[in-house]
Design a protein around this motif. Sequence first.
Motif, PDB file in Angstrom:
ATOM      1  N   GLY A  42       0.816  -1.212   0.000  1.00 22.12           N
ATOM      2  CA  GLY A  42       0.000   0.000   0.000  1.00 22.12           C
ATOM      3  C   GLY A  42       0.842   1.251   0.000  1.00 22.12           C
ATOM      4  N   LYS A  43       2.070   1.173   0.504  1.00 19.48           N
ATOM      5  CA  LYS A  43       2.971   2.317   0.578  1.00 19.48           C
ATOM      6  C   LYS A  43       3.933   2.371  -0.601  1.00 19.48           C
ATOM      7  CE  LYS A  43       3.016   2.047   5.610  1.00 19.48           C
ATOM      8  NZ  LYS A  43       3.875   1.823   6.774  1.00 19.48           N
ATOM      9  N   GLY A  44       3.948   1.327  -1.437  1.00 15.68           N
ATOM     10  CA  GLY A  44       4.855   1.286  -2.579  1.00 15.68           C
ATOM     11  C   GLY A  44       6.273   0.903  -2.206  1.00 15.68           C
ATOM     12  N   GLU A  45       6.488   0.335  -1.011  1.00 18.32           N
ATOM     13  CA  GLU A  45       7.818  -0.040  -0.551  1.00 18.32           C
ATOM     14  C   GLU A  45       8.086  -1.516  -0.829  1.00 18.32           C
ATOM     15  OE1 GLU A  45       8.343   0.927   3.560  1.00 18.32           O
ATOM     16  OE2 GLU A  45       7.221   2.773   3.336  1.00 18.32           O
ATOM     17  N   SER A  46       9.339  -1.844  -1.042  1.00 18.36           N
ATOM     18  CA  SER A  46       9.747  -3.228  -1.248  1.00 18.36           C
ATOM     19  C   SER A  46      10.655  -3.652  -0.095  1.00 18.36           C
ATOM     20  CB  SER A  46      10.517  -3.356  -2.562  1.00 18.36           C
ATOM     21  OG  SER A  46      11.130  -4.612  -2.634  1.00 18.36           O
ATOM     22  N   PRO A  47      10.445  -4.860   0.451  1.00 15.89           N
ATOM     23  CA  PRO A  47      11.338  -5.301   1.529  1.00 15.89           C
ATOM     24  C   PRO A  47      12.774  -5.468   1.048  1.00 15.89           C
ATOM     25  CG  PRO A  47       9.938  -7.100   0.814  1.00 15.89           C
ATOM     26  CD  PRO A  47       9.457  -5.860   0.125  1.00 15.89           C
ATOM     27  N   MET A  48      12.951  -5.716  -0.240  1.00 14.58           N
ATOM     28  CA  MET A  48      14.292  -5.900  -0.788  1.00 14.58           C
ATOM     29  C   MET A  48      15.085  -4.592  -0.766  1.00 14.58           C
ATOM     30  SD  MET A  48      14.498  -9.080  -1.603  1.00 14.58           S
ATOM     31  CE  MET A  48      13.554 -10.486  -2.113  1.00 14.58           C
ATOM     32  N   ALA A  49      14.409  -3.474  -0.573  1.00 13.11           N
ATOM     33  CA  ALA A  49      15.093  -2.185  -0.526  1.00 13.11           C
ATOM     34  C   ALA A  49      15.777  -1.950   0.821  1.00 13.11           C
ATOM     35  CB  ALA A  49      14.098  -1.059  -0.807  1.00 13.11           C
ATOM     36  N   ASP A  50      15.392  -2.706   1.840  1.00 14.06           N
ATOM     37  CA  ASP A  50      15.966  -2.553   3.169  1.00 14.06           C
ATOM     38  C   ASP A  50      17.337  -3.227   3.222  1.00 14.06           C
ATOM     39  OD1 ASP A  50      16.342  -2.144   5.905  1.00 14.06           O
ATOM     40  OD2 ASP A  50      15.214  -3.953   6.432  1.00 14.06           O
ATOM     41  N   PRO A  51      18.393  -2.491   3.536  1.00  9.40           N
ATOM     42  CA  PRO A  51      19.744  -3.084   3.565  1.00  9.40           C
ATOM     43  C   PRO A  51      19.874  -4.236   4.572  1.00  9.40           C
ATOM     44  CG  PRO A  51      19.870  -0.695   3.654  1.00  9.40           C
ATOM     45  CD  PRO A  51      18.435  -1.054   3.778  1.00  9.40           C
ATOM     46  N   ASP A  52      19.229  -4.135   5.725  1.00  8.80           N
ATOM     47  CA  ASP A  52      19.297  -5.203   6.728  1.00  8.80           C
ATOM     48  C   ASP A  52      18.634  -6.474   6.200  1.00  8.80           C
ATOM     49  OD1 ASP A  52      19.823  -6.312   9.367  1.00  8.80           O
ATOM     50  OD2 ASP A  52      17.645  -6.176   9.662  1.00  8.80           O
ATOM     51  N   PHE A  53      17.482  -6.312   5.539  1.00  2.00           N
ATOM     52  CA  PHE A  53      16.775  -7.446   4.954  1.00  2.00           C
ATOM     53  C   PHE A  53      17.670  -8.132   3.919  1.00  2.00           C
ATOM     54  CE2 PHE A  53      14.063  -9.559   1.927  1.00  2.00           C
ATOM     55  CZ  PHE A  53      13.054 -10.127   2.704  1.00  2.00           C
ATOM     56  N   ARG A  54      18.267  -7.328   3.055  1.00  2.00           N
ATOM     57  CA  ARG A  54      19.124  -7.872   1.995  1.00  2.00           C
ATOM     58  C   ARG A  54      20.351  -8.589   2.573  1.00  2.00           C
ATOM     59  NH1 ARG A  54      18.213  -6.292  -3.202  1.00  2.00           N
ATOM     60  NH2 ARG A  54      20.391  -6.507  -3.737  1.00  2.00           N
ATOM     61  N   GLU A  55      20.913  -8.051   3.642  1.00  2.00           N
ATOM     62  CA  GLU A  55      22.089  -8.672   4.257  1.00  2.00           C
ATOM     63  C   GLU A  55      21.736 -10.028   4.861  1.00  2.00           C
ATOM     64  OE1 GLU A  55      25.884  -9.305   4.942  1.00  2.00           O
ATOM     65  OE2 GLU A  55      25.118  -7.549   3.895  1.00  2.00           O
ATOM     66  N   ARG A  56      20.597 -10.112   5.538  1.00  2.00           N
ATOM     67  CA  ARG A  56      20.172 -11.397   6.108  1.00  2.00           C
ATOM     68  C   ARG A  56      19.833 -12.390   5.001  1.00  2.00           C
ATOM     69  NH1 ARG A  56      15.499 -10.215   9.943  1.00  2.00           N
ATOM     70  NH2 ARG A  56      15.264  -8.379   8.652  1.00  2.00           N
ATOM     71  N   LEU A  57      19.243 -11.916   3.918  1.00  2.00           N
ATOM     72  CA  LEU A  57      18.877 -12.778   2.799  1.00  2.00           C
ATOM     73  C   LEU A  57      20.118 -13.296   2.070  1.00  2.00           C
ATOM     74  CD1 LEU A  57      16.485 -13.946   1.191  1.00  2.00           C
ATOM     75  CD2 LEU A  57      16.566 -11.891  -0.228  1.00  2.00           C
TER      76      LEU A  57
END
Length: 92
Positions: free
Chosen positions: A10-25
């Motif tokens: 709804g906000k147009g945000e992607s979880p992949m844009a979060d650096p912490d998320f990407r590092e854990r992934l």
Amino acid sequence: MSTTTEERAGKGESPMADPDFRERLRELPPSAKLVAKVLEDASPLSQGQLAEESLLPDRTVRYALNRLDEADLVGSRYSFHDARKQVYFLVN
């Protein structure tokens, strides 16, 4: 507080844009990365839907979901359409 893929959509945000998320992934196996990408595009999905969308075997999807869960990257809830099934979504 963590946000779900549904809330970010709804906000147009992607979880992949979060650096912490990407590092854990980054530390996870390729199957988990593919499942996360499928969940980013279409969420929430059941395990069977994830297997169909990712073209991975059920067993591999189950393994990927377990790894994503251990890294606190995925959440689940019971499906509104079929309470016997769980659906999965990315969390941040």
